[in-house]
Enzyme design. Structure first.
Site, PDB file in Angstrom:
ATOM      1  N   GLU A   1      16.843  53.349  47.293  1.00  0.00           N
ATOM      2  CA  GLU A   1      15.485  53.716  46.796  1.00  0.00           C
ATOM      3  C   GLU A   1      15.034  53.099  45.645  1.00  0.00           C
ATOM      4  OE1 GLU A   1      13.383  55.881  48.488  1.00  0.00           O
ATOM      5  OE2 GLU A   1      14.907  56.344  50.200  1.00  0.00           O
TER       6      GLU A   1
ATOM      7  N   CYS B   1       7.924  55.799  40.431  1.00  0.00           N
ATOM      8  CA  CYS B   1       8.298  54.448  41.378  1.00  0.00           C
ATOM      9  C   CYS B   1       7.307  54.320  42.135  1.00  0.00           C
ATOM     10  CB  CYS B   1       9.490  54.701  42.212  1.00  0.00           C
ATOM     11  SG  CYS B   1       9.339  56.253  43.243  1.00  0.00           S
TER      12      CYS B   1
HETATM   13  P1  NAD Z   1      18.238  52.282  36.546  1.00  0.00           P
HETATM   14  O1  NAD Z   1      18.687  51.277  37.822  1.00  0.00           O
HETATM   15  O2  NAD Z   1      18.345  51.637  35.425  1.00  0.00           O
HETATM   16  O3  NAD Z   1      19.529  53.622  36.696  1.00  0.00           O
HETATM   17  C1  NAD Z   1      19.676  54.084  37.831  1.00  0.00           C
HETATM   18  C2  NAD Z   1      21.055  54.752  37.510  1.00  0.00           C
HETATM   19  O4  NAD Z   1      22.121  53.465  37.700  1.00  0.00           O
HETATM   20  C3  NAD Z   1      21.412  55.521  36.407  1.00  0.00           C
HETATM   21  O5  NAD Z   1      22.177  56.616  36.884  1.00  0.00           O
HETATM   22  C4  NAD Z   1      22.201  54.537  35.571  1.00  0.00           C
HETATM   23  O6  NAD Z   1      23.209  55.158  34.948  1.00  0.00           O
HETATM   24  C5  NAD Z   1      22.739  53.461  36.707  1.00  0.00           C
HETATM   25  N1  NAD Z   1      23.066  52.400  36.218  1.00  0.00           N
HETATM   26  C6  NAD Z   1      22.236  51.540  35.223  1.00  0.00           C
HETATM   27  N2  NAD Z   1      22.898  50.504  35.202  1.00  0.00           N
HETATM   28  C7  NAD Z   1      24.014  50.364  35.720  1.00  0.00           C
HETATM   29  C8  NAD Z   1      24.830  49.180  36.387  1.00  0.00           C
HETATM   30  N3  NAD Z   1      24.674  48.127  35.667  1.00  0.00           N
HETATM   31  N4  NAD Z   1      25.871  49.464  37.290  1.00  0.00           N
HETATM   32  C9  NAD Z   1      25.913  50.694  37.701  1.00  0.00           C
HETATM   33  N5  NAD Z   1      24.932  51.783  37.467  1.00  0.00           N
HETATM   34  C10 NAD Z   1      23.962  51.417  36.683  1.00  0.00           C
HETATM   35  O7  NAD Z   1      16.998  52.694  36.979  1.00  0.00           O
HETATM   36  P2  NAD Z   1      16.153  53.872  35.991  1.00  0.00           P
HETATM   37  O8  NAD Z   1      15.708  53.089  34.732  1.00  0.00           O
HETATM   38  O9  NAD Z   1      16.888  55.246  35.786  1.00  0.00           O
HETATM   39  O10 NAD Z   1      15.033  54.025  37.079  1.00  0.00           O
HETATM   40  C11 NAD Z   1      13.858  53.564  37.019  1.00  0.00           C
HETATM   41  C12 NAD Z   1      13.943  52.645  38.265  1.00  0.00           C
HETATM   42  O11 NAD Z   1      14.117  53.331  39.593  1.00  0.00           O
HETATM   43  C13 NAD Z   1      12.528  52.118  38.502  1.00  0.00           C
HETATM   44  O12 NAD Z   1      12.684  50.531  38.884  1.00  0.00           O
HETATM   45  C14 NAD Z   1      11.854  52.779  39.785  1.00  0.00           C
HETATM   46  O13 NAD Z   1      10.975  52.234  40.448  1.00  0.00           O
HETATM   47  C15 NAD Z   1      13.128  53.038  40.490  1.00  0.00           C
HETATM   48  N6  NAD Z   1      12.874  54.547  41.212  1.00  0.00           N
HETATM   49  C16 NAD Z   1      12.819  54.286  42.474  1.00  0.00           C
HETATM   50  C17 NAD Z   1      12.474  55.550  43.057  1.00  0.00           C
HETATM   51  C18 NAD Z   1      12.511  55.556  44.749  1.00  0.00           C
HETATM   52  O14 NAD Z   1      12.413  56.595  45.246  1.00  0.00           O
HETATM   53  N7  NAD Z   1      12.387  54.538  45.210  1.00  0.00           N
HETATM   54  C19 NAD Z   1      12.447  56.707  42.449  1.00  0.00           C
HETATM   55  C20 NAD Z   1      12.457  56.523  41.251  1.00  0.00           C
HETATM   56  C21 NAD Z   1      12.550  55.379  40.504  1.00  0.00           C
END
Ligand code: NAD
Length: 459
Positions: free
Chosen positions: A210, A244
């Site tokens: 997602e 998002c």
């Molecule tokens: P992110 O990708 O930075 O982090 C998400 C999760 O991944 C966190 O739990 C984090 O600890 C983990 N993570 C971060 N870096 C990592 C790595 N290098 N390796 C493994 N895991 C890692 O995202 P965010 O900043 O928490 O959220 C924002 C993003 O999420 C935006 O792009 C938004 O559009 C998207 N989003 C999508 C939806 C959807 O339903 N499609 C919903 C909410 C947010």
């Protein structure tokens, strides 16, 4: 809590004991989880307020309230959803009764983001448990208070060999992703989504991703300007623009652009007052890093409204930017904050040029009273899901699958779609023994001719 490999091997043993498969037990746990969450309602609002000054109203409508609806839905429908689905049998397998069994995958990893930190951790958890899996949940490290509370709730309700909430940042996530899972459900950014997909590929683990992207919002000149502006202002600035599926940028018919900008300014002021930093309803940016990332986007742009930044308090006011170039910083990545770029169009070619400049978005919105224009847009572009004459609300109907396509993700959930996401659909044929048509058995002799006739007749 033990080491990650130990937790996973305990969970695999628990799954293999078949305990997660009993429907009554799944229901008991879902009800217990719901009860615990209901008891902690105020604590959830407090945690969200501490994390990014989210108002109680927004915390209810976009986190707690939706979670309770999903619980109610799962608890009410679980037995029906889990029942083997009878499908029409085929003449080729006659005599038989044919079914789709809903089989839990086994050990599921759920990685959640920070922007709706409660909803996006608990909703997949509900559906993964409903479907009969064990779960390791990794809430976001950026919302410490909410993630701590989630962990306490999970620990209160589940033995850790069934569901465990493991807190931590990139290092923890990386360690979790190095393990072998039966299913990974990830919500977050496109860049981390690619890391998750790579880790999953090593073990051929199925994934739901997602993700996000730049979701366009098209406004033609047949619309009611005030109503349109009010709806867009609500959906863009809810959660401080950190949604998002928030409209990332507008593409406005040039005939109405000047008037529409005035309508947007009026609606922003109506919602958050002359100084939004004093509004109890206006959230902050999640942290300084993101505040600085957003502030950078404003440099060298034509800011026509807002633009106030306070790094210390992670505040950025609702901001309108006029006609940024498609190559600018603000148009080069998902904004994920309260900045709204306004582009204009004079022909449908302009709309196509802008939208196809980007990867497939998670959402697309079109405001118009012209049916043919709307249908042309809906059919021309590929995107996760969308709304005509409003924004965000497709998230609110659990009958609609919610998910992206291409760079905005793969797979979908919500309601029964969520249950299905966490279930393998196992094809089962129960063959009858009362007759055994001999046609498939050697020696084949003249049987090919009969077979061809059968195929022709029944196709
Ligand atoms: P992110 O990708 O930075 O982090 C998400 C999760 O991944 C966190 O739990 C984090 O600890 C983990 N993570 C971060 N870096 C990592 C790595 N290098 N390796 C493994 N895991 C890692 O995202 P965010 O900043 O928490 O959220 C924002 C993003 O999420 C935006 O792009 C938004 O559009 C998207 N989003 C999508 C939806 C959807 O339903 N499609 C919903 C909410 C947010």
């Amino acid at each position: 809590m033990g080491s990650i490999p130990n937790i996973i091997s305990d969970q695999k043993a628990y799954f293999n004991s078949q305990k997660t498969k009993h429907l009554d037990s799944r229901l008991t746990y879902l009800k217990a989880l719901k009860n615990e969450i209901v008891l902690k309602e105020q604590a959830i609002y407090d945690a969200l307020k501490l994390d990014f000054k989210k108002s109680e109203f927004e915390s209810f409508i976009s986190e707690f309230g939706i979670v309770i609806l999903q619980f109610n839905l799962a608890i009410k429908n679980l037995k029906q959803w889990a029942k083997p689905e009878a499908v029409k049998s085929s003449i080729l397998t006659f005599p038989s009764k044919d079914y789709i069994y809903k089989d839990p995958y086994g050990s599921v990893l759920i990685i959640a983001p920070w922007n709706y930190p409660f909803l996006l951790a608990i909703e997949p958890l509900i559906m993964a448990v409903a479907a009969g899996n064990t779960v390791v949940l990794k809430p976001s490290e950026l919302t410490e208070n909410t993630s701590q509370l989630i962990t306490e709730i999970v620990e209160k309700v589940f033995p850790k060999e069934y569901v465990a909430s493991i807190q931590g940042g990139v290092e923890t996530s990386t360690e979790l992703l190095a393990q072998k899972w039966d299913y990974i459900f990830f919500t977050g950014s496109v860049s981390v989504g690619k890391i998750v997909a790579q880790a999953a590929a090593k073990h051929l683990t199925p994934v739901t991703l997602e993700l996000g992207g730049k979701s366009p919002c098209i406004i033609d000149d047949s619309v009611d300007l005030t109503l349109t502006a009010r709806r867009i202002v609500w959906g863009k600035f809810l959660n401080g623009g950190q949604t998002c599926i928030a409209p990332d940028y507008l593409i406005i018919n040039s005939n109405i652009k000047t008037e529409f900008i005035e309508a947007l300014k009026t609606e922003i002021t109506k919602a958050y007052g002359e100084n939004p930093s004093n509004s109890p309803d206006y959230p902050r940016i999640i942290n300084t890093k993101n505040t600085l990332r957003l502030a950078k986007m404003l440099k060298n742009e034509h800011v026509i409204f807002g633009g106030e930044v306070d790094e210390e308090t992670c505040y950025i006011s609702p901001t309108l930017i006029d006609e940024p170039s498609l190559e600018s910083a603000v148009m080069s990545e998902e904004i994920f904050g309260p900045i709204l770029p306004l582009l204009s169009y004079t022909s449908e070619d302009d709309i196509e040029r802008i939208i196809t400049h980007f990867e497939k978005p998670l959402a697309l919105y079109v405001f118009s009273n012209r049916k043919s224009f709307v249908e042309a847009i809906l059919n021309k572009f590929s995107f996760g899901g969308g709304v005509v004459n409003d924004v965000l609300i497709h998230f609110g109907n659990h009958k609609l699958p919610f998910g992206g396509v291409g760079h905005s993700g793969m797979g979908a959930y919500h309601g029964k779609h969520g249950f299905d996401t966490f279930s393998h659909r196992k094809a089962i044929i129960k063959r009858g023994n009362w007759i055994d048509p001999p046609i498939r058995y050697a020696p084949y002799n003249e049987k090919l001719g009969i077979l061809k006739k059968m195929f022709k007749y029944f196709s």
